[in-house]
Design a protein around this motif. Sequence first.
Motif: not given
Length: 268
Positions: A7-11, A70-75, A79-83, A125-128
């Motif tokens: 599960r990836v977040v790309v800015t 915060q909205r990015v991480l919440a999304c 959607k993916f149940d984590g990062v 970091l808490p999500h990771l």
Amino acid sequence: MDLKGKRVVVTGGSSGIGLALARAMLARGARVAIVGRRKVELDRAVAELKMLGANIVAVAADITRGPDRQRVLACAEAKFDGVDILVNNAGAVRAGRLETIAESEIRAMVEVNLLAPILLTREALPHLRKCGHGLIVNVTSAAALTGVPFYGTYAATKAGLARFGEALRRELKGEGMHVLTVYPVATDTPMMATSRAGEDLGFGRESAIDVAAAIVEGIQADSLEVVRGGDARAKLIGLNRENPLALDERFFAIKAELEAATREHKAL
């Protein structure tokens, strides 16, 4: 690291290196959230990627703003149940003589290139940690390794991000997390559209696809860094370390041409 299922977040994911990286990761089975400020560009990118049957979502957000981060991480959680992987790729540039650059433009580079990635990483970091194998990828610049005239603030922010990643990697060692630092050379992206510095001045451009492929290779190999530019860049970095005055002279020889070619380079 195997990207399948990650599960990836790309800015900065709606164009350039970010979009190419999202595409490469999706092709390897990752689930990706791309982040950008411009909804039209995000929608266009998502439409393109979904045609490939990709597991993709877009978040229109300005990562310099706390609520948006915060909205990015919440999304991603929704959607993916984590990062598993955070890619700090969004960037801003304004070239030119320092005294001609507005304070607002200097602040924009510091905010986008350095402060926002630090704060987003802190909040991620808490999500990771939850996934037990988190990865942070910081996309910096070759200018972080060799300072280039007329890019003083840009180079400072990218060098700052590089050292941030190095320090954080050591801070997190033994905790199931890793940091990869990427140093692209000039890349053929919208961010470079207003620069007229070309191969004659040593600013040949490589494709975003090639940079993305190198990043994926670095992720899969658990590399510490990815440095683009091949032998020519390696020699330049070595010269800057061993005989910086020689590099000063090399830049001095093209100083007028370089200033003219970069004075309109702006992507904020």
